[in-house]
Design an enzyme around this catalytic site. Sequence first.
Site, mmCIF file in Angstrom:
data_model
loop_
_atom_site.group_PDB
_atom_site.id
_atom_site.type_symbol
_atom_site.label_atom_id
_atom_site.label_comp_id
_atom_site.label_asym_id
_atom_site.label_seq_id
_atom_site.Cartn_x
_atom_site.Cartn_y
_atom_site.Cartn_z
ATOM 1 N N LYS A 18 0.849 -1.208 0.000
ATOM 2 C CA LYS A 18 0.000 0.000 0.000
ATOM 3 C C LYS A 18 0.870 1.237 0.000
ATOM 4 C CE LYS A 18 1.005 1.421 4.352
ATOM 5 N NZ LYS A 18 1.789 2.625 4.613
ATOM 6 N N PRO A 109 9.800 -4.756 0.282
ATOM 7 C CA PRO A 109 10.850 -4.738 1.295
ATOM 8 C C PRO A 109 10.286 -4.465 2.691
ATOM 9 C CG PRO A 109 11.189 -3.005 -0.354
ATOM 10 C CD PRO A 109 9.908 -3.669 -0.690
ATOM 11 N N ALA A 111 10.057 -2.820 6.462
ATOM 12 C CA ALA A 111 10.271 -1.490 7.061
ATOM 13 C C ALA A 111 10.441 -0.415 5.992
ATOM 14 C CB ALA A 111 11.479 -1.520 8.003
ATOM 15 N N GLY A 113 7.601 1.296 4.709
ATOM 16 C CA GLY A 113 6.409 2.144 4.650
ATOM 17 C C GLY A 113 5.406 1.649 3.627
ATOM 18 N N ALA A 115 3.800 -1.477 4.107
ATOM 19 C CA ALA A 115 2.969 -2.471 4.803
ATOM 20 C C ALA A 115 3.254 -3.904 4.347
ATOM 21 C CB ALA A 115 1.478 -2.142 4.665
ATOM 22 N N GLY A 116 4.531 -4.217 4.162
ATOM 23 C CA GLY A 116 4.901 -5.562 3.710
ATOM 24 C C GLY A 116 4.528 -6.641 4.720
ATOM 25 N N GLY A 117 4.812 -6.403 5.982
ATOM 26 C CA GLY A 117 4.466 -7.389 7.008
ATOM 27 C C GLY A 117 2.962 -7.586 7.083
ATOM 28 N N SER A 118 2.223 -6.501 6.926
ATOM 29 C CA SER A 118 0.752 -6.581 6.958
ATOM 30 C C SER A 118 0.239 -7.368 5.759
ATOM 31 C CB SER A 118 0.155 -5.172 6.937
ATOM 32 O OG SER A 118 0.642 -4.422 8.017
ATOM 33 N N ALA A 119 0.856 -7.164 4.600
ATOM 34 C CA ALA A 119 0.458 -7.921 3.401
ATOM 35 C C ALA A 119 0.675 -9.413 3.638
ATOM 36 C CB ALA A 119 1.270 -7.452 2.193
ATOM 37 N N ASP A 151 -2.553 -1.877 9.699
ATOM 38 C CA ASP A 151 -2.650 -1.901 8.235
ATOM 39 C C ASP A 151 -3.158 -3.242 7.690
ATOM 40 O OD1 ASP A 151 -1.625 0.657 8.128
ATOM 41 O OD2 ASP A 151 0.424 0.021 7.680
HETATM 42 P P1 ATP Z 1 3.889 -0.042 8.119
HETATM 43 O O1 ATP Z 1 3.938 0.822 6.896
HETATM 44 O O2 ATP Z 1 2.755 -1.021 8.126
HETATM 45 O O3 ATP Z 1 4.061 0.683 9.404
HETATM 46 P P2 ATP Z 1 6.337 -1.079 7.138
HETATM 47 O O4 ATP Z 1 5.806 -1.397 5.797
HETATM 48 O O5 ATP Z 1 7.227 0.096 7.255
HETATM 49 O O6 ATP Z 1 5.152 -0.976 8.130
HETATM 50 P P3 ATP Z 1 6.908 -3.865 7.580
HETATM 51 O O7 ATP Z 1 7.537 -4.342 6.322
HETATM 52 O O8 ATP Z 1 5.511 -4.272 7.808
HETATM 53 O O9 ATP Z 1 7.110 -2.307 7.725
HETATM 54 O O10 ATP Z 1 7.860 -4.386 8.779
HETATM 55 C C1 ATP Z 1 8.063 -3.710 9.987
HETATM 56 C C2 ATP Z 1 8.830 -4.633 10.931
HETATM 57 O O11 ATP Z 1 8.008 -5.749 11.261
HETATM 58 C C3 ATP Z 1 10.082 -5.249 10.323
HETATM 59 O O12 ATP Z 1 11.214 -4.440 10.563
HETATM 60 C C4 ATP Z 1 10.182 -6.604 10.986
HETATM 61 O O13 ATP Z 1 11.009 -6.555 12.149
HETATM 62 C C5 ATP Z 1 8.779 -6.929 11.459
HETATM 63 N N1 ATP Z 1 8.094 -8.023 10.716
HETATM 64 C C6 ATP Z 1 7.342 -8.979 11.243
HETATM 65 N N2 ATP Z 1 6.831 -9.788 10.309
HETATM 66 C C7 ATP Z 1 7.262 -9.343 9.123
HETATM 67 C C8 ATP Z 1 7.078 -9.775 7.773
HETATM 68 N N3 ATP Z 1 6.334 -10.843 7.466
HETATM 69 N N4 ATP Z 1 7.655 -9.052 6.795
HETATM 70 C C9 ATP Z 1 8.390 -7.952 7.106
HETATM 71 N N5 ATP Z 1 8.615 -7.523 8.359
HETATM 72 C C10 ATP Z 1 8.060 -8.198 9.375
#
Ligand code: ATP
Length: 315
Positions: A18, A109, A111, A113, A115-119, A151
């Site tokens: 997202k 990637p 962290a 921004g 929402a990879g973990g949320s996906a 997210d």
């Molecule tokens: P958001 O925009 O939702 O705040 P983001 O996109 O910046 O988050 P994510 O990729 O969701 O960040 O990952 C944030 C942290 O969550 C990572 O640094 C990692 O330690 C942890 N994490 C837990 N599960 C996952 C996963 N499946 N993929 C990526 N990171 C994960």
Amino acid sequence: MTANLPDEDVVVARAPAKINVHLAVGPARPDGFHELSTVYLAVSLFDTVTVGPGEGIALTVSGEGTGAAGGASRVPVDRSNLVWRAAELLAQHAGVPADATVDIRKSIPAAAGLAGGSADAAAALVALDALWDTRASRADLVELAARLGSDVPFSLLGGIALGAGRGEQLTPVLARGRWHWVLGMAREGLSTPAVYAELDRMRAAGRIPDGGELAPPDPVIAALRSGPLQALAAVLSNDLEAPALSLRGDLRRALRAATDAGAAAALVSGSGPTVAALARDEAAAVRLTAALAGEGLFRTVRAVHGPVAGARLVG
Ligand code: ATP
């Protein structure tokens, strides 16, 4: 495919990244979260989650930012992975044992921004629901998703949505358009809590407005509905951009490079450090991708479009 499993035993789902085309952040609430008013847009960069039978949870991760693709691994393969928690939550909800092999293939990637973990968590809910035949309703999955993270409900829903509360209270936004973006993804991620902490610090020091009144999303929604690109370009905004820029000065150069290379507008996506550049059309997105890749500012530069659907089974 998950190692050592016949193809017919596995279930595959994918979910999109997202970007926030509007992100207004209120003051910190007593529970530590900030009140948000945001407009999410799901874009065509997907993580894929493949699940199969197993005993307990066995998790493998590959792709962007996992070490295999270069750089230090930021994606945990233990209980702290959001997918692991999604599996346990769904199993508990359905009254089934949390038994599965889970393979996450990342294009989004960590962290970043985006929402990879949320996906990943949203794709895992959809895939495990099918594998375990738990037949959870969409509403049940959305409720579980909200417990996993702010997210995650949007990663399930996809499309375009207005987010309130911590971002988890969603109202779908209908829009006819399709927008082309170029994502400049940095070598190093940014911690979301660190960016919020910097926002609070900058507000306390009076360096930026205090966030007492959330900027309304209406101009962005009107621009998304009316279609003209310039209208959308003029109203993109992100309250987390100033703190992200304060923590990572090089992002300023990245944003300038995007507009210099012909983007209609560029902003930091969510808590950053990904730069989302709005391209005038698909051909412009291809040119912009090449120009930004040539700058050497990003690890990966990808042309994407949105809106796209949320977490779905594949095949
Ligand atoms: P958001 O925009 O939702 O705040 P983001 O996109 O910046 O988050 P994510 O990729 O969701 O960040 O990952 C944030 C942290 O969550 C990572 O640094 C990692 O330690 C942890 N994490 C837990 N599960 C996952 C996963 N499946 N993929 C990526 N990171 C994960």
